[in-house]
Design a protein around this motif. Structure first.
Motif: not given
Length: 556
Positions: A290-305
């Motif tokens: 899923x698209x998300x944000x990192x600890x600095x509020x910048x766009x990132x991508x989180x994933x799960x296995x």
């Protein structure tokens, strides 16, 4: 004074020559099509004698763009699919349950016994029954609210993905409306991306894959055998792997070494990665991205296995901190991030210089190993190539009849000036095909109707001009002055009429889909070329003739 500057004349004729050159490949359609296919195959590495022979069928110094034939002209398969977007809500709730259970168990003394109503996930809800005193609910809501994440979409800014409430002794967790809308959009985008990648792999020409309405996808693939074959292609699973990176190169023929392979980068043209062939984990072990944000509020991508993938991924990241690893989709490296720390628990985050759109697209690619939700096929059609050929022949006949009728009318009505108009009409159709070839447009049966309509409309401007010249001749003006005034005074009417028609074509293109768009494209291009040929080409022909003959009187 009736004259045209030399630079204008050269510009007009240069435009005509370029348009004719772009349209020329369509007169040798089969040869050019084989040439284009051979060039693509050679670029992909299939440098065989057969492909070289096919490549030689058309000179490389000439344009090779073609007007692609649509489904109704070439034959093929048509599907209208409805995506069951609600299925994604259930999977989101099931994925959320372990996190909810974790935070509630951490304070079991406060919230009491936990019982999960698994059936509620079918409606996109997570219901947890708390068997304890009445003071447990506010604390449980507070704990689960800490799991909320911002909605990653332009329309959902400032909102969160879940809503937590209490109903009696049940803790209820629901997806927010903003998150549902964002999830629906991501689900449709992912479905479109997977379908497009699957169909592109079989090498079909100019497929139409577009979203229709809220949860439907229109799929039209020319040249394919049947709708059943198309459904089999769509059902193919994409190959996603996470592989160790050995090195990076700009040489596609780099010797990778035993157990390694060289794969191109999907982001940077000309960049290749040397990877270990054995994957750490595969897309089959990825449960979510899923698209998300990192600890600095910048766009990132989180994933799960899943548990198996989480264990393997955790062990690998712990042993390779500071090393890059590649995310490979269909033999292309879509991302190669550096491992910053041990990634345990089966989940991680990919950071980079992403925009919200780029992080969303990367999440889509990561999830592209399988369709996110089931699809119901509401409409299936197979159009045979014989029917497509019949449509082409009918279109040729209709266009030919329209041409002959219009050419005859203009010649009978305006004599020599009608000949000039007819030359411009022929150039008009050629220029229109040149424009369609330049952008790689797809010609459909409604598109042919647009061409036929353009043939009828193309002489309107010339009729306005010639009738205006006739009126000026009746006022006893000289022929040169009459021609000049005829063009000047008819210009406003020509521009007004064609602008309104062009606006209509634009509305049809924006609001319509499929065949309506095909009609709008040919109509819009036809308006552009007919105005150019009527105002510039016919005037240049008349001025050139007038300068050579210098007639004392003219008959229009």
């Amino acid at each position: 004074m009736l004259q045209i500057d030399a630079w204008k004349r050269w510009t007009i004729w240069l435009t005509v020559v370029v348009g004719l050159a772009l349209a020329l490949p369509n007169l040798f359609y089969t040869r050019v099509e084989q040439h284009n296919d051979a060039v693509k195959a050679i670029e992909a590495g299939a440098d065989t004698s057969e492909n070289r022979a096919a490549e030689a069928l058309w000179p490389s110094y000439l344009p090779s763009g073609l007007v692609n034939l649509g489904l109704d002209l070439r034959g093929g398969a048509h599907l209208l699919a409805e995506v069951r977007v609600e299925e994604v809500y259930k999977s989101r709730m099931e994925a959320l349950w372990p996190e909810v259970l974790r935070v509630l168990r951490a304070e079991r003394d406060t919230v009491g016994t936990i019982r999960w109503n698994s059936a509620a996930t079918d409606q996109g809800e997570l219901r947890v029954r708390l068997v304890s005193n009445s003071d447990a609910m506010p604390r449980a809501i507070e704990l689960v609210n800490a799991l909320r994440q911002p909605v990653v979409s332009l329309t959902g800014a400032g909102t969160h993905d879940i809503e937590v409430s209490g109903e009696g002794d049940e803790l209820v967790v629901r997806l927010s409306e903003a998150e549902k809308q964002a999830t629906d959009d991501r689900t449709m985008q992912q479905s479109l991306e997977i379908i497009r990648r699957r169909i592109d792999e079989v090498g079909t020409r100019e497929p139409t894959i577009q979203r229709q309405g809220f949860n439907r996808i229109l799929i039209q693939v020319p040249g394919i055998g049947s709708a059943a074959e198309l459904k089999d292609i769509i059902g193919t699973t994409a190959q996603l792997t996470f592989q160790p990176v050995v090195g990076r190169t700009d040489n596609a023929n780099e010797v990778a070494g035993a157990g390694n392979e060289v794969l191109p980068s999907a982001e940077d043209a000309g960049v290749y990665y040397i990877l270990e062939q054995s994957a750490v984990v595969t897309g089959e072990e990825l449960t979510n991205a899923q698209p998300s944000f990192d600890q600095n509020g910048r766009p990132a991508v989180s994933f799960t296995f899943n548990p198996g993938g989480a264990r393997k991924f955790g062990d690998y990241t712990a042993a390779n901190i500071g090393s890059p690893f590649a995310i490979v989709l269909d033999n292309e490296v879509i991302s190669a991030p550096v491992i910053q720390s041990h990634i345990g628990g089966g989940s991680g985050i990919i950071t980079g210089n992403f925009s919200v759109e780029e992080s969303t697209n990367l999440a889509v690619l990561l999830r592209a190993g399988a369709l996110p939700a089931g699809m119901d096929f509401l409409e299936e059609r197979t159009i045979g190539p014989e029917l497509g050929q019949d449509s082409i022949e009918a279109g040729k006949l209709a266009t030919g009849v329209a041409f002959v009728a219009v050419l005859g009318f203009m010649l009978a009505s305006y004599g020599l000036f009608g000949v000039f108009a007819n030359i411009a009409l022929i150039l008009n159709v050629a220029l229109m095909f040149g424009l369609l070839s330049m952008i790689g447009a797809t010609l459909t049966l409604p598109g042919i109707a647009g061409i036929v309509l353009t043939v009828g409309m193309a002489v309107d401007a010339n009729v306005l001009i010639f009738e205006r010249i006739r009126e000026e001749l009746r006022t006893a003006k000289g022929p040169a002055r009459a021609i000049e005034l005829g063009y000047e005074k008819a210009l406003s009417a020509i521009v007004d009429a064609n602008i309104t028609t062009f606006i209509t074509a634009m509305i049809l293109y924006v609001m319509g889909s499929g065949p309506v768009r095909g009609f709008a494209v040919t109509l819009g291009f036809g308006i552009i070329t007919s105005v150019f040929t009527a105002i510039f080409v016919t005037r240049l022909l008349i001025v050139t003739w007038f300068e050579r003959r210098r007639p004392k009187t003219i008959e229009v």
